[in-house]
Scaffold this active site. Structure first.
Site, PDB file in Angstrom:
ATOM      1  N   LYS A   1       0.856  -1.187   0.000  1.00 28.30           N
ATOM      2  CA  LYS A   1       0.000   0.000   0.000  1.00 28.30           C
ATOM      3  C   LYS A   1       0.893   1.239   0.000  1.00 28.30           C
ATOM      4  CE  LYS A   1      -3.909   1.680   2.841  1.00 28.30           C
ATOM      5  NZ  LYS A   1      -4.684   1.404   4.080  1.00 28.30           N
TER       6      LYS A   1
ATOM      7  N   SER B   1      -9.302   1.212   3.289  1.00 27.26           N
ATOM      8  CA  SER B   1      -8.459   2.004   2.421  1.00 27.26           C
ATOM      9  C   SER B   1      -7.362   1.193   1.743  1.00 27.26           C
ATOM     10  CB  SER B   1      -7.828   3.150   3.211  1.00 27.26           C
ATOM     11  OG  SER B   1      -6.945   2.665   4.200  1.00 27.26           O
TER      12      SER B   1
ATOM     13  N   SER C   1      -9.563  -0.885   7.515  1.00 27.90           N
ATOM     14  CA  SER C   1      -8.983  -0.802   6.176  1.00 27.90           C
ATOM     15  C   SER C   1      -8.316  -2.073   5.684  1.00 27.90           C
ATOM     16  CB  SER C   1      -7.979   0.356   6.118  1.00 27.90           C
ATOM     17  OG  SER C   1      -8.652   1.596   6.159  1.00 27.90           O
TER      18      SER C   1
END
Lengths: 390, 390
Positions: B32, B109, B133
């Site tokens: 990420k 996320s 997330s």
């Protein structure tokens, strides 16, 4: 045409020749990217706006009117994001250069139009003024600008913000061009000259002392044209009280205007712009109701102060343009002080022109003249008369 | 490598080969774009973030650890803006494709990491979980994911959001890979298996009935591994009360984290992200103080429910992934409902894994298992044991 001051929006330049032989033949003009130009997306200073809105099929009324009068369109100019900004810094398009003070902001939201005119890239430019967006860049860039009487200039084809305060105006470097464009947009020749002059002592006292001092020669010149001035308080309830009312009414309307777009598209915007809209969404009904009453009081005050033939002068801004790139916590108090000197426009709908001619620390500041509603042509005549005795 | 699901951030792909011969040799991983990779700007899902922050000189701890163990980095993945988002729609980078349900969002996320693993573009991927997330995209994309015990995985080199809730986790498509990566990041082999199973009846009742029904076969399978389940209320004060506490604590911390950047740079962000941060700036002290007490109560509740050897299961999300491109007013109630099932993670710091295996209307939903703090390796052993009896 190059764009040495980053006044124009990116992409192919919007260029349309005016009708041959009109009253404005030979003049070039630019338009703030809130005005529709047929066939070109209206950007509105936010890169997610045009994606959500159709390409206009017709010119905005003011654009069509200038073209019909023979002026040549030379481009669309950068605006503060969705016209919410008073300093001229746009996170998407950058900050137009204030050629009179390159280290400072140009003022906004009609930043690119003011910068283009100030730099001599066009003769005149259309902008808008809801809470100061014509007046502030006029002052900061050292050019003529007008916030006309609310409702006087047709706003068809103009991206709205707060309709009860939105107006369309224009900039120029000299009073003659300013008057020539005004005659076309107002449909009325300049005049008659006012005969009584008031000085807004609360506004002069609120400005930086250096600004008030720098504007004194211009006030003396005004007296030579209009006659001896009388000192008056413009806002007996307080400039900050008028500002508070405007700061309640305008963001509420702006939120109403942009809410459908925001809710549907969740657009990207500078944090400060989002914060302003959210503030508008949070104004309680009690505050809105009070602000509407204060608007009535402000209108009554200016009706009382400004019978036909009387004008009121004040500093357009309390200081010259701030430096570029200041952080948000430094800017917010400046925005608030500017609003204290600009709120009367949105509240009362009275016309106001900003006249260049003074500097502080080498940076321009303008002198504003306000007349009663509908006296736009008199204010323009006054600008011409003052320039004639320079 | 192509990017058929828009999982990776734009620009040159970050590629670093792992150390030869390690425990993860032959595995590929993505990270990420909140994790630092030396020499590459950390984007954080907002195009104004990297401009304001230096290019990292060192890998984040988790990145370095996977490389040292022999896994090959194959790219940085799209994240919700500054990790503030639960659905996986990013106004700057677009929405990664949920290959298990392409018309639906991937969840966020850690959207790109989940999408990349789900699509088979890498074997595992690092993500983060502050308010859901890791867990939400695991559920929506139909893969394994873990929110580890708070503090268990070193977050050095990770862009923070709300430090008292921030965790780093990983995704995988199968339990064996999930366990292999976990052994390296936790520094501990899977096990021991838990021996008591609780069912969070409040959470199952709060989920859509179709979700609760679809997860029943997985619960039965869990019982085969752990033993007969006992029904319990997870949050006696109310799932919405826990969610309210988390929704007060997390945005306040996020505002503290991002405020210096925002005030200095006035960055562009999606309206919803700005709105969340502004909400964080407006939480009154009385609410913050209450939320801190409720956090203590929630921690006490899970300590009571989850002595060593006991785990609790619940639906990871109350529904499968929503459709892509819904307007903000439709999304907000969904975000709120998701938070009701995720708040315990940030509040209590307990570890939670989401296990794939059920679908509703053809879209995945995950079953979550929560253990006491520090029991991460037991949860991973449970995932393996469940898969073994498929």
């Amino acid at each position: 045409m190059t764009d040495p001051v980053n006044a124009f929006v990116a992409g192919p330049r919007a260029r349309i020749s005016g009708r041959a032989g009109g009253a404005l033949a030979g003049l070039s003009f630019a338009v703030k990217d809130l005005f529709d130009v047929a066939g070109i997306p209206t950007g509105g200073g936010n890169h997610d706006w045009a994606k959500a809105n159709p390409v206009p099929e017709r010119h905005a009324w003011a654009v069509q009117t200038l073209l019909d009068a023979g002026a040549d369109l030379v481009g669309k100019t950068i605006t503060d994001e969705v016209s919410l900004g008073i300093l001229g810094e746009n996170a998407f398009d950058g900050t137009p250069t204030n050629s009179a003070a390159p280290e400072r902001v140009p003022g906004g939201s009609s930043s690119g139009s003011a910068a283009a005119v100030a730099a001599g890239l066009c003769d005149t430019a259309l902008g808008t003024d809801t809470g100061g967006s014509m007046r502030v860049p006029s002052s900061f860039c050292g050019i003529y600008g007008i916030r006309p009487t609310h409702g006087r200039i047709d706003v068809t084809g103009l991206m709205p913000q707060a309709p009860s305060s939105d107006t369309a105006g224009w900039f120029a470097r000299d009073a003659a061009t300013f008057a020539r464009v005004g005659a076309v947009l107002l449909g009325e020749a300049p005049g008659p000259l006012p005969t009584k002059l008031l000085i807004a002592v609360d506004a002069f006292a609120f400005a930086d002392p250096e600004v008030a001092a720098a504007l004194q020669p211009m006030v003396r010149k005004l007296e030579r044209v209009v006659g001896p001035a009388r000192e008056e308080i413009m806002a007996p309830q307080g400039l900050s009280v008028w500002a508070r009312a405007q700061r309640s009414l305008q963001p509420v309307e702006a939120w109403q205007t942009f809410r459908p777009w925001i809710e549907r598209h969740n657009p990207r915007m500078a944090f400060s712009v989002a914060a302003g809209l959210i503030a508008g969404s949070q104004v309680p009904a009690s505050e809105r109701n009070w602000a509407a009453l204060m608007r009535e009081e402000a209108r009554a005050r200016l009706r009382h102060l400004l019978p036909p033939g009387t004008v009121l002068c004040l500093p357009t801004t309390p200081f010259p343009a701030p430096l570029r790139g200041l952080p948000m916590p430094a800017l917010q108090p400046m925005r608030d002080r500017i609003t204290c000197l600009c709120a009367q426009g949105g509240l009362t709908g009275s016309p106001q022109i900003s006249i260049p001619g003074a500097t502080v620390d080498g940076a321009p500041v303008g002198l504003s003249i306000i007349g009663g509603r509908g006296t736009d042509a008199s204010l323009i005549a006054l600008a011409q008369a003052m320039e004639a005795i320079s």
